[in-house]
Write a protein that holds these residues in place. Structure first.
Motif, PDB file in Angstrom:
ATOM      1  N   ARG A   7      35.133  41.191  33.788  1.00 45.58           N
ATOM      2  CA  ARG A   7      35.419  41.596  32.386  1.00 45.58           C
ATOM      3  C   ARG A   7      35.869  40.300  31.386  1.00 45.58           C
ATOM      4  N   ASN A   8      35.740  38.962  32.178  1.00 51.56           N
ATOM      5  CA  ASN A   8      35.930  37.921  31.754  1.00 51.56           C
ATOM      6  C   ASN A   8      37.605  37.331  31.320  1.00 51.56           C
ATOM      7  N   GLN A   9      38.289  37.990  32.620  1.00 53.85           N
ATOM      8  CA  GLN A   9      39.818  37.876  32.259  1.00 53.85           C
ATOM      9  C   GLN A   9      40.102  36.862  33.307  1.00 53.85           C
ATOM     10  N   GLU A  10      40.948  35.993  33.172  1.00 54.88           N
ATOM     11  CA  GLU A  10      41.427  34.888  34.083  1.00 54.88           C
ATOM     12  C   GLU A  10      41.879  35.642  35.541  1.00 54.88           C
ATOM     13  N   ILE A  11      41.611  35.013  36.538  1.00 56.68           N
ATOM     14  CA  ILE A  11      42.174  35.250  37.839  1.00 56.68           C
ATOM     15  C   ILE A  11      43.136  34.272  37.994  1.00 56.68           C
TER      16      ILE A  11
END
Length: 77
Positions: free
Chosen positions: A20-24
């Motif tokens: 979802r293009n969220q930073e890990i």
């Protein structure tokens, strides 16, 4: 290569992005701050709380720094 000396403490490591293009991210809390020499060409941005630095393999780290924002800005100019 130009370097600046900063007092860095806690940091957030960005390992990449999910589907979802969220930073890990991984938050790292340390007991005490330490002085580090930082290569100016690795600095991506600064804010009043964090300095964003790029490392090998595309990894970036948001470091908390103890200097005043104005001081860091002056070092970079």
């Amino acid at each position: 290569m130009k370097y600046i000396e900063l007092t860095l403490k806690n940091h957030i490591i960005v390992h990449g992005f999910d589907a979802r293009n969220q930073e890990i991210t991984e938050e790292v809390t340390v007991a005490s701050a330490s002085k580090k020499l930082v290569a100016v060409d690795r600095i991506l941005s600064i804010s009043e709380q964090y300095i964003l630095i790029k490392y090998a393999y595309g990894r970036i780290i948001y470091w908390e720094y103890l200097e005043e924002y104005k001081s860091v800005k002056a070092m970079l100019l």
